[in-house]
Design a protein around this motif. Structure first.
Motif, short mmCIF file in Angstrom:
data_model
loop_
_atom_site.label_atom_id
_atom_site.label_comp_id
_atom_site.label_asym_id
_atom_site.label_seq_id
_atom_site.Cartn_x
_atom_site.Cartn_y
_atom_site.Cartn_z
N ASP A 30 3.62 -5.32 6.07
CA ASP A 30 3.53 -4.88 4.68
C ASP A 30 2.16 -4.26 4.41
O ASP A 30 2.05 -3.19 3.82
CB ASP A 30 3.71 -6.06 3.72
N LEU A 31 1.13 -4.96 4.86
CA LEU A 31 -0.24 -4.49 4.63
C LEU A 31 -0.50 -3.18 5.37
O LEU A 31 -1.09 -2.25 4.82
CB LEU A 31 -1.25 -5.55 5.07
N GLU A 32 -0.07 -3.11 6.62
CA GLU A 32 -0.28 -1.89 7.40
C GLU A 32 0.42 -0.70 6.76
O GLU A 32 -0.14 0.40 6.67
CB GLU A 32 0.21 -2.09 8.84
N ALA A 33 1.65 -0.90 6.31
CA ALA A 33 2.39 0.18 5.67
C ALA A 33 1.68 0.65 4.40
O ALA A 33 1.58 1.85 4.13
CB ALA A 33 3.81 -0.28 5.33
N HIS A 34 1.16 -0.30 3.64
CA HIS A 34 0.45 0.05 2.42
C HIS A 34 -0.84 0.80 2.74
O HIS A 34 -1.14 1.82 2.11
CB HIS A 34 0.15 -1.19 1.58
N LEU A 35 -1.60 0.32 3.72
CA LEU A 35 -2.85 0.98 4.07
C LEU A 35 -2.60 2.39 4.59
O LEU A 35 -3.40 3.30 4.34
CB LEU A 35 -3.63 0.16 5.09
N GLN A 36 -1.49 2.60 5.27
CA GLN A 36 -1.16 3.94 5.77
C GLN A 36 -0.84 4.90 4.62
O GLN A 36 -0.96 6.11 4.78
CB GLN A 36 0.01 3.88 6.75
N SER A 37 -0.47 4.36 3.49
CA SER A 37 -0.12 5.21 2.35
C SER A 37 -1.33 5.56 1.48
O SER A 37 -1.19 6.33 0.55
CB SER A 37 0.95 4.53 1.50
N LEU A 38 -2.50 5.02 1.79
CA LEU A 38 -3.69 5.31 1.00
C LEU A 38 -4.18 6.73 1.27
O LEU A 38 -4.06 7.24 2.37
CB LEU A 38 -4.81 4.32 1.33
N SER A 39 -4.81 7.33 0.26
CA SER A 39 -5.37 8.66 0.42
C SER A 39 -6.64 8.58 1.27
O SER A 39 -7.18 7.50 1.50
CB SER A 39 -5.73 9.25 -0.95
#
Length: 75
Positions: free
Chosen positions: A45-54
């Motif tokens: 979950d965290l990795e997916a979210h961090l990958q979505s950061l600008s």
């Protein structure tokens, strides 16, 4: 993935300085900290979210928590 759980955890982190301090501690385990705080999230979950950061958000994440980001921590 429970996006609802992750978003709720992010909101709590943004409003909770002691929780931010826990996440910024060397060797902090964000998933374990989230669990203790009552949230069920995974490393994925965290990795997916961090990958979505600008790019700007990612730059702010380097080294720890970024209060201007949706969620950022070293885990």
């Amino acid at each position: 993935m429970s996006e609802k759980q992750l978003k709720a955890f992010i909101a709590k982190v943004q409003a909770d300085k002691p929780l931010q301090d826990q996440l910024n501690a060397e060797g902090a385990d964000a998933v374990a900290i989230a669990k203790v705080a009552g949230f069920s999230i995974t490393t994925e979950d965290l990795e997916a979210h961090l990958q979505s950061l600008s790019d700007d958000e990612l730059e702010g994440v380097a080294g720890g928590f970024c209060s201007g980001c949706a969620f950022a921590t070293v885990y």
